[in-house]
Design a protein around this motif. Structure first.
Motif, PDB file in Angstrom:
ATOM      1  N   GLY A 277       0.793  -1.229   0.000  1.00  0.00           N
ATOM      2  CA  GLY A 277       0.000   0.000   0.000  1.00  0.00           C
ATOM      3  C   GLY A 277       0.822   1.274   0.000  1.00  0.00           C
ATOM      4  O   GLY A 277       0.289   2.350   0.286  1.00  0.00           O
ATOM      5  N   ASN A 278       2.107   1.185  -0.340  1.00  0.00           N
ATOM      6  CA  ASN A 278       2.989   2.353  -0.365  1.00  0.00           C
ATOM      7  C   ASN A 278       2.681   3.217  -1.589  1.00  0.00           C
ATOM      8  O   ASN A 278       3.060   2.892  -2.707  1.00  0.00           O
ATOM      9  CB  ASN A 278       4.452   1.899  -0.389  1.00  0.00           C
ATOM     10  CG  ASN A 278       5.426   3.053  -0.276  1.00  0.00           C
ATOM     11  OD1 ASN A 278       5.056   4.227  -0.396  1.00  0.00           O
ATOM     12  ND2 ASN A 278       6.686   2.738  -0.029  1.00  0.00           N
TER      13      ASN A 278
ATOM     14  N   LYS B 161      -2.580   2.969 -10.025  1.00  0.00           N
ATOM     15  CA  LYS B 161      -3.383   3.993  -9.361  1.00  0.00           C
ATOM     16  C   LYS B 161      -4.267   3.292  -8.340  1.00  0.00           C
ATOM     17  O   LYS B 161      -4.976   2.343  -8.663  1.00  0.00           O
ATOM     18  CB  LYS B 161      -4.250   4.734 -10.384  1.00  0.00           C
ATOM     19  CG  LYS B 161      -5.144   5.806  -9.776  1.00  0.00           C
ATOM     20  CD  LYS B 161      -5.954   6.512 -10.854  1.00  0.00           C
ATOM     21  CE  LYS B 161      -6.959   5.556 -11.479  1.00  0.00           C
ATOM     22  NZ  LYS B 161      -7.854   6.232 -12.458  1.00  0.00           N
ATOM     23  N   PHE B 162      -4.204   3.736  -7.095  1.00  0.00           N
ATOM     24  CA  PHE B 162      -4.976   3.112  -6.030  1.00  0.00           C
ATOM     25  C   PHE B 162      -6.450   3.490  -6.143  1.00  0.00           C
ATOM     26  O   PHE B 162      -6.780   4.659  -6.352  1.00  0.00           O
ATOM     27  CB  PHE B 162      -4.431   3.519  -4.658  1.00  0.00           C
ATOM     28  CG  PHE B 162      -3.091   2.916  -4.342  1.00  0.00           C
ATOM     29  CD1 PHE B 162      -3.008   1.754  -3.605  1.00  0.00           C
ATOM     30  CD2 PHE B 162      -1.918   3.503  -4.799  1.00  0.00           C
ATOM     31  CE1 PHE B 162      -1.773   1.184  -3.306  1.00  0.00           C
ATOM     32  CE2 PHE B 162      -0.683   2.946  -4.517  1.00  0.00           C
ATOM     33  CZ  PHE B 162      -0.615   1.777  -3.769  1.00  0.00           C
TER      34      PHE B 162
ATOM     35  N   CYS C  20      -6.301  -1.609  -7.002  1.00  0.00           N
ATOM     36  CA  CYS C  20      -5.617  -0.626  -7.834  1.00  0.00           C
ATOM     37  C   CYS C  20      -5.794  -1.000  -9.305  1.00  0.00           C
ATOM     38  O   CYS C  20      -6.228  -2.110  -9.629  1.00  0.00           O
ATOM     39  CB  CYS C  20      -4.130  -0.544  -7.475  1.00  0.00           C
ATOM     40  SG  CYS C  20      -3.206  -2.076  -7.771  1.00  0.00           S
ATOM     41  N   THR C  21      -5.450  -0.073 -10.179  1.00  0.00           N
ATOM     42  CA  THR C  21      -5.485  -0.310 -11.625  1.00  0.00           C
ATOM     43  C   THR C  21      -4.142   0.071 -12.216  1.00  0.00           C
ATOM     44  O   THR C  21      -3.436   0.946 -11.692  1.00  0.00           O
ATOM     45  CB  THR C  21      -6.594   0.521 -12.303  1.00  0.00           C
ATOM     46  OG1 THR C  21      -6.410   1.899 -11.966  1.00  0.00           O
ATOM     47  CG2 THR C  21      -7.963   0.083 -11.829  1.00  0.00           C
TER      48      THR C  21
ATOM     49  N   ASP D  10      -5.597  -0.024 -17.478  1.00  0.00           N
ATOM     50  CA  ASP D  10      -6.903  -0.125 -16.818  1.00  0.00           C
ATOM     51  C   ASP D  10      -7.239  -1.544 -16.393  1.00  0.00           C
ATOM     52  O   ASP D  10      -8.405  -1.892 -16.206  1.00  0.00           O
ATOM     53  CB  ASP D  10      -8.020   0.430 -17.713  1.00  0.00           C
ATOM     54  CG  ASP D  10      -9.246   0.857 -16.898  1.00  0.00           C
ATOM     55  OD1 ASP D  10      -9.059   1.268 -15.738  1.00  0.00           O
ATOM     56  OD2 ASP D  10     -10.367   0.763 -17.416  1.00  0.00           O
ATOM     57  N   ASN D  11      -6.210  -2.394 -16.243  1.00  0.00           N
ATOM     58  CA  ASN D  11      -6.423  -3.701 -15.648  1.00  0.00           C
ATOM     59  C   ASN D  11      -6.575  -3.518 -14.136  1.00  0.00           C
ATOM     60  O   ASN D  11      -5.875  -2.704 -13.533  1.00  0.00           O
ATOM     61  CB  ASN D  11      -5.245  -4.636 -15.940  1.00  0.00           C
ATOM     62  CG  ASN D  11      -5.150  -4.981 -17.411  1.00  0.00           C
ATOM     63  OD1 ASN D  11      -6.143  -5.335 -18.039  1.00  0.00           O
ATOM     64  ND2 ASN D  11      -3.957  -4.873 -17.979  1.00  0.00           N
ATOM     65  N   HIS D  12      -7.468  -4.289 -13.526  1.00  0.00           N
ATOM     66  CA  HIS D  12      -7.786  -4.115 -12.117  1.00  0.00           C
ATOM     67  C   HIS D  12      -7.146  -5.218 -11.270  1.00  0.00           C
ATOM     68  O   HIS D  12      -7.158  -6.388 -11.649  1.00  0.00           O
ATOM     69  CB  HIS D  12      -9.299  -4.127 -11.915  1.00  0.00           C
ATOM     70  CG  HIS D  12      -9.992  -2.995 -12.604  1.00  0.00           C
ATOM     71  ND1 HIS D  12     -10.352  -1.834 -11.954  1.00  0.00           N
ATOM     72  CD2 HIS D  12     -10.381  -2.831 -13.896  1.00  0.00           C
ATOM     73  CE1 HIS D  12     -10.935  -1.011 -12.804  1.00  0.00           C
ATOM     74  NE2 HIS D  12     -10.966  -1.595 -13.993  1.00  0.00           N
ATOM     75  N   PHE D  13      -6.615  -4.822 -10.131  1.00  0.00           N
ATOM     76  CA  PHE D  13      -5.985  -5.759  -9.207  1.00  0.00           C
ATOM     77  C   PHE D  13      -6.619  -5.616  -7.826  1.00  0.00           C
ATOM     78  O   PHE D  13      -6.784  -4.507  -7.320  1.00  0.00           O
ATOM     79  CB  PHE D  13      -4.482  -5.498  -9.099  1.00  0.00           C
ATOM     80  CG  PHE D  13      -3.743  -5.658 -10.395  1.00  0.00           C
ATOM     81  CD1 PHE D  13      -3.144  -6.859 -10.728  1.00  0.00           C
ATOM     82  CD2 PHE D  13      -3.638  -4.591 -11.292  1.00  0.00           C
ATOM     83  CE1 PHE D  13      -2.466  -7.008 -11.923  1.00  0.00           C
ATOM     84  CE2 PHE D  13      -2.960  -4.735 -12.484  1.00  0.00           C
ATOM     85  CZ  PHE D  13      -2.373  -5.944 -12.811  1.00  0.00           C
TER      86      PHE D  13
END
Length: 291
Positions: free
Chosen positions: A25-26, A51-52, A73-74, A78-81
């Motif tokens: 989360g840094n 981008k969080f 995040c992405t 624009d892939n989402h994690f």
């Protein structure tokens, strides 16, 4: 696997509330997160930026009852994690992963992306301290497949890491995935710098390890960390009590049914359920008083 922090440790466990937020989360330096995600989904394509998504799981980011911490995040495509850390027992973690992924999928559609062919990928990552899946491998990638095991859809990918199954020593770690999991499993056990494996000098891992070094904490960071340690200890205590109570309640219900059927003696019931004779007699007395 013990992930709780003790006074003689130099480094904070990554799979802890503070450790996860300081590394994955840094937001100041995302190098570790980007390299870790790339390793976890097993792609050679570098993730250049992330981008969080702070509002994606509002109200769901921390579950103090089970010790779960989530990050969304992405990347630049624009892939989402979605990353979930789990150090307690969670028999329904697959359902939790599906809930997060489908929540994200629905959010994407609601934003106006009704051309399903243009939907970007969703990667749901679960990192577990304990062994849950019935597979030998410590790292599992799963997609939707047909009954022959052929790929049906890869828009959603579920990634699972079970730290207890990872047994490689430092000299065996060659890939970024192996280096990542070794670090997650062992960093909090190091008490002397001479114990550092050579690959911990790689910049992406060094960024994370520096954030976990308790000797570099400011007074405010130390105070925040100690509060989180106390909170997590209480959460673990409450969870253990909940598990213990559930086991006892299950035994009580089982013994009640056995007593009602009346096919076994109270001595046999006590032996079969690994409880004392008095335990069974107390349940029997309550049953008699209910008649």
């Amino acid at each position: 696997m013990n992930t709780l922090y003790t006074d003689d440790q130099i480094f904070i466990p990554i799979i802890s509330d503070y450790g996860f937020k300081a590394t994955f989360g840094n937001e100041t330096n995302t190098l570790f997160l980007r390299k870790a995600l790339q390793a976890l989904i097993k792609t050679e394509t570098p993730i250049k930026e992330v981008k969080f998504d702070k509002n994606t799981f509002e109200g769901l980011t921390q579950d103090s009852r089970s010790g779960v911490y989530d990050l969304a995040c992405t990347d630049e495509n624009d892939n989402h994690f979605i990353v979930e850390m789990q150090y307690g027992e969670e028999p329904y973690f697959v359902q939790r992963m599906k809930f997060y992924s489908l929540h994200k999928f629905n959010a994407m559609v609601k934003k106006g992306k009704f051309d399903y062919g243009t939907l970007t990928k969703i990667y749901c990552v679960a990192i577990l301290a304990n062994t849950i899946l019935p597979y030998k491998q410590y790292h599992t990638l799963a997609n939707l497949r047909n009954e022959q095991g052929e790929l049906f859809d890869k828009q959603m990918t579920f990634v699972t890491v079970e730290l207890n199954k990872f047994e490689l020593q430092e000299f065996d770690c060659q890939t970024d995935l192996e280096k990542l999991i070794y670090t997650m499993k062992t960093i909090h056990t190091v008490t002397q710098p001479i114990q550092f494996p050579q690959f911990w000098n790689e910049e992406w891992l060094k960024v994370a390890i520096d954030e976990l070094d308790s000797r570099k904490m400011t007074p405010d960071e130390r105070a925040s960390f100690e509060i989180l340690v106390a909170r997590n200890a209480e959460a673990v205590k409450a969870e253990n009590k909940k598990i213990k109570d559930a086991i006892v309640n299950n035994k009580i219900e089982t013994i009640r049914k056995m007593l009602i059927r009346g096919k076994l003696s109270i001595e046999e019931i006590a032996e079969d359920n690994a409880v004392t004779l008095d335990f069974v007699k107390n349940i029997q007395q309550k049953l008699n008083s209910e008649k």
